[in-house]
Design an enzyme around this catalytic site. Structure first.
Site, PDB file in Angstrom:
ATOM      1  N   ARG A   7       0.817  -1.224   0.000  1.00  0.00           N
ATOM      2  CA  ARG A   7       0.000   0.000   0.000  1.00  0.00           C
ATOM      3  C   ARG A   7       0.841   1.260   0.000  1.00  0.00           C
ATOM      4  NH1 ARG A   7      -5.216  -1.585   2.386  1.00  0.00           N
ATOM      5  NH2 ARG A   7      -5.779   0.602   2.549  1.00  0.00           N
ATOM      6  N   GLU A  22      15.850 -22.059  20.998  1.00  0.00           N
ATOM      7  CA  GLU A  22      16.182 -20.704  20.534  1.00  0.00           C
ATOM      8  C   GLU A  22      16.733 -19.913  21.709  1.00  0.00           C
ATOM      9  OE1 GLU A  22      13.828 -19.194  17.135  1.00  0.00           O
ATOM     10  OE2 GLU A  22      12.191 -20.060  18.284  1.00  0.00           O
ATOM     11  N   ASP A  25       3.664 -22.175  16.987  1.00  0.00           N
ATOM     12  CA  ASP A  25       4.735 -21.497  16.244  1.00  0.00           C
ATOM     13  C   ASP A  25       5.779 -22.488  15.721  1.00  0.00           C
ATOM     14  OD1 ASP A  25       6.053 -19.100  15.330  1.00  0.00           O
ATOM     15  OD2 ASP A  25       7.526 -19.401  16.918  1.00  0.00           O
ATOM     16  N   HIS A  76       7.316 -26.975  12.202  1.00  0.00           N
ATOM     17  CA  HIS A  76       8.720 -27.354  12.009  1.00  0.00           C
ATOM     18  C   HIS A  76       9.058 -28.699  12.690  1.00  0.00           C
ATOM     19  CE1 HIS A  76       8.788 -23.364  10.566  1.00  0.00           C
ATOM     20  NE2 HIS A  76       9.150 -22.735  11.667  1.00  0.00           N
ATOM     21  N   LYS A 136      11.831 -20.594  23.683  1.00  0.00           N
ATOM     22  CA  LYS A 136      12.538 -19.336  23.444  1.00  0.00           C
ATOM     23  C   LYS A 136      13.412 -19.077  24.669  1.00  0.00           C
ATOM     24  CE  LYS A 136      10.112 -17.613  19.752  1.00  0.00           C
ATOM     25  NZ  LYS A 136      10.779 -17.584  18.444  1.00  0.00           N
TER      26      LYS A 136
HETATM   27  C1  BG6 Z   1       9.587 -19.290  12.593  1.00  0.00           C
HETATM   28  C2  BG6 Z   1       8.991 -18.918  13.921  1.00  0.00           C
HETATM   29  O1  BG6 Z   1       8.703 -20.078  11.844  1.00  0.00           O
HETATM   30  O2  BG6 Z   1      10.777 -20.038  12.830  1.00  0.00           O
HETATM   31  C3  BG6 Z   1       9.970 -18.148  14.773  1.00  0.00           C
HETATM   32  O3  BG6 Z   1       7.818 -18.153  13.699  1.00  0.00           O
HETATM   33  C4  BG6 Z   1      11.254 -18.919  14.920  1.00  0.00           C
HETATM   34  O4  BG6 Z   1       9.429 -17.869  16.056  1.00  0.00           O
HETATM   35  C5  BG6 Z   1      11.764 -19.334  13.543  1.00  0.00           C
HETATM   36  O5  BG6 Z   1      12.194 -18.083  15.559  1.00  0.00           O
HETATM   37  C6  BG6 Z   1      12.956 -20.252  13.662  1.00  0.00           C
HETATM   38  O6  BG6 Z   1      13.494 -20.452  12.384  1.00  0.00           O
HETATM   39  P1  BG6 Z   1      15.032 -20.762  12.203  1.00  0.00           P
HETATM   40  O7  BG6 Z   1      15.188 -21.055  10.747  1.00  0.00           O
HETATM   41  O8  BG6 Z   1      15.766 -19.549  12.674  1.00  0.00           O
HETATM   42  O9  BG6 Z   1      15.278 -21.946  13.070  1.00  0.00           O
END
Ligand code: BG6
Length: 477
Positions: free
Chosen positions: A43, A215, A234, A239, A331
């Site tokens: 936009r 993380e 998430d 994943h 996290k």
């Molecule tokens: C994302 C999540 O899908 O994957 C994030 O939303 C996360 O919260 C990220 O930090 C991790 O991805 P990678 O590739 O850094 O392990």
């Protein structure tokens, strides 16, 4: 034929940080099958020059940027300002894209880098403007959607149904960027191109499978999104389950997209069902929040969103029946790494006396997904000398030393979208099977106390009991 890669929501972070470097690198290396145009749509009152400058400024500093190549690439980059909230907005977009193509026939990839609640309205708009209709083979029309795809089983299947009324499954590319990582793709090669491992890869020999996505940062500036999501939605639903599916699946009939995805979905459908999890008096699910999460910018007062989850589950099928599967993510842990560890049973008979036995660690294979990408095979060796003292040892393979720099996940994924290969994208039944399981976990988890852990620690102590079997290897990471 020219392919337009049209990014809706192009003023966002994803475009500058991930998509542009990916398109740039693939373009420079000649990895797209034909010429491309990257068209940013948003936009904001930007124009081509402003958009190009914005991308140049935001190019990640670790990108090797050869100025000449970059300047050449920018000639293929355009910006279209659009208000995509009405039929007229989409009609104007269609017209703008046609103009950029110079009236020639053109393939189109629409990358939806927008908020998930806009996926369906955007696809409806594109469809209404005739932008998704594709003839038998070419030119193609494809749509890429980012996660999260739904927030539970019901919303995901409603979204699937609605999208698939507007286009075919073969036009829809649901991204899980983990599948673009080389280490993740290598899981199939490791398992099915080597003869060593597969005979041991089942409940007769495997004691435990452990998937970890750790993380080391808090939620940072993403609290608005994250608080609606939490660790289960998430990371685990997508994943972690995708990693598990690749590690646990049967060999596919061949390497085409549907053969691979059909085997993955069987694993996801065999995960212990919600009813069984709910009925389990000791469900082995721990949820927690890091201390200080409630003070992060944008986190609502009293939020009960988990930033850590650990769950023990089972794949109820012949290969894996009875093998605990441990999944955990958090996290603000002490380190950032993702790994899958397959831990084997102890030898059936103890030959080396009690001291050696109690210090013995099980044999294991660790797939190091990131960072320090590689594979370790852990085993025990005898220390030199007259005693029977054992030491852990490992055979190690490192991607860096064998291959050097590897393409980023998004590069491979975008190449595959343009090439029409859906192997690394999630099919509708996979999404639904993962949500079905995640919904069960959520129901159980909501009954569990919300624990807390100090930042930069390995989560709440109460989770240790779940993982005691492999404490040593976990803390070593
Ligand atoms: C994302 C999540 O899908 O994957 C994030 O939303 C996360 O919260 C990220 O930090 C991790 O991805 P990678 O590739 O850094 O392990």
């Amino acid at each position: 034929m020219l392919t337009q890669i049209v990014i809706l929501g192009a003023s966002g972070d994803l475009t500058s940080r991930k998509l542009t470097p990916a398109v740039f690198n693939a373009h420079c290396q000649g990895l797209f099958p034909g010429p491309i145009q990257m068209v940013g749509v948003a936009r904001r009152e930007w124009d081509d020059a402003y958009f190009r400058q914005h991308l140049s400024d935001a190019m990640p500093s670790d990108q090797p940027l050869e100025q000449g190549l970059w300047e050449e690439f920018l000639q293929h980059v355009s910006y279209l300002r659009a208000h995509l909230d009405s039929e007229e907005g989409y009609a104007a977009l269609a017209q703008g894209l046609d103009q950029l193509a110079g009236g020639e026939a053109v393939n189109r990839v629409f990358y939806l880098s927008i908020k998930p609640d806009l996926f369906l309205p955007s696809v409806r708009g594109l469809h209404g403007a005739g932008l998704l209709q594709q003839a038998y083979q070419e030119p193609f029309r494809r749509v890429v959607v980012e996660k999260p795809f739904g927030t539970d089983l019901q919303s995901a299947s409603t979204l699937n149904r609605a999208l698939l009324e507007l286009m075919g499954e073969d036009q829809l590319y649901r991204i899980d960027h983990y599948l673009g990582k080389e280490t993740v793709q290598n899981i199939l090669a490791f398992r099915f191109r080597n003869a060593f491992f597969e005979p041991l890869w089942n409940q007769k020999h495997v004691d435990l499978v452990q998937v970890t996505v750790a993380e080391d940062m808090g939620v940072g500036s993403r609290a608005g999104y994250y608080d609606e999501s939490g660790a289960l939605r998430d990371i685990v639903q997508n994943h972690a389950l995708q990693l598990l599916a690749l590690v646990a699946m049967e060999p596919p009939a061949n390497l085409d997209a549907d053969s691979i995805r059909s085997e993955k979905v069987k694993v996801l459908q065999s995960l212990r069902p919600p009813e069984a999890m709910i009925a389990d008096p000791d469900p082995h699910i721990v949820r927690a929040q890091y201390e200080g999460y409630l003070q992060e910018d944008g986190v609502p007062v009293g939020s009960l969103t988990e930033t850590y989850i650990a769950a023990r589950t089972y794949i109820d099928n012949w290969r894996w029946g009875g093998v605990p599967i441990l999944i955990r993510t958090g996290k603000y842990l002490p380190a950032r790494f993702t790994s899958v560890q397959v831990q084997f049973r102890m030898p059936p008979h103890s030959l080396f006396g009690s001291w050696a036995e109690c210090h013995l660690r099980p044999n294991a294979i660790t797939l190091r997904i990131q960072p320090r990408e590689g594979i370790d095979v852990h085993f025990e060796v005898k220390e030199p000398g007259s005693g029977q003292n054992m030491r852990p040892a490992a055979l190690t393979f490192d991607y860096d030393s064998l291959f050097g720099r590897r393409p980023e996940a998004y590069q491979r994924l975008l190449q595959d979208v343009v090439a029409g290969d859906q192997s690394l994208f999630i099919r509708s039944d996979e999404v639904e099977a993962s949500w079905r399981w995640a919904d069960g976990v959520r129901q159980v988890m909501d009954q569990m106390p919300m624990l807390s852990y100090p930042p930069k620690t390995w989560g709440p102590k109460q989770a240790n009991a779940l993982f005691r079997e492999c404490e040593g290897m976990w803390s070593k990471e």
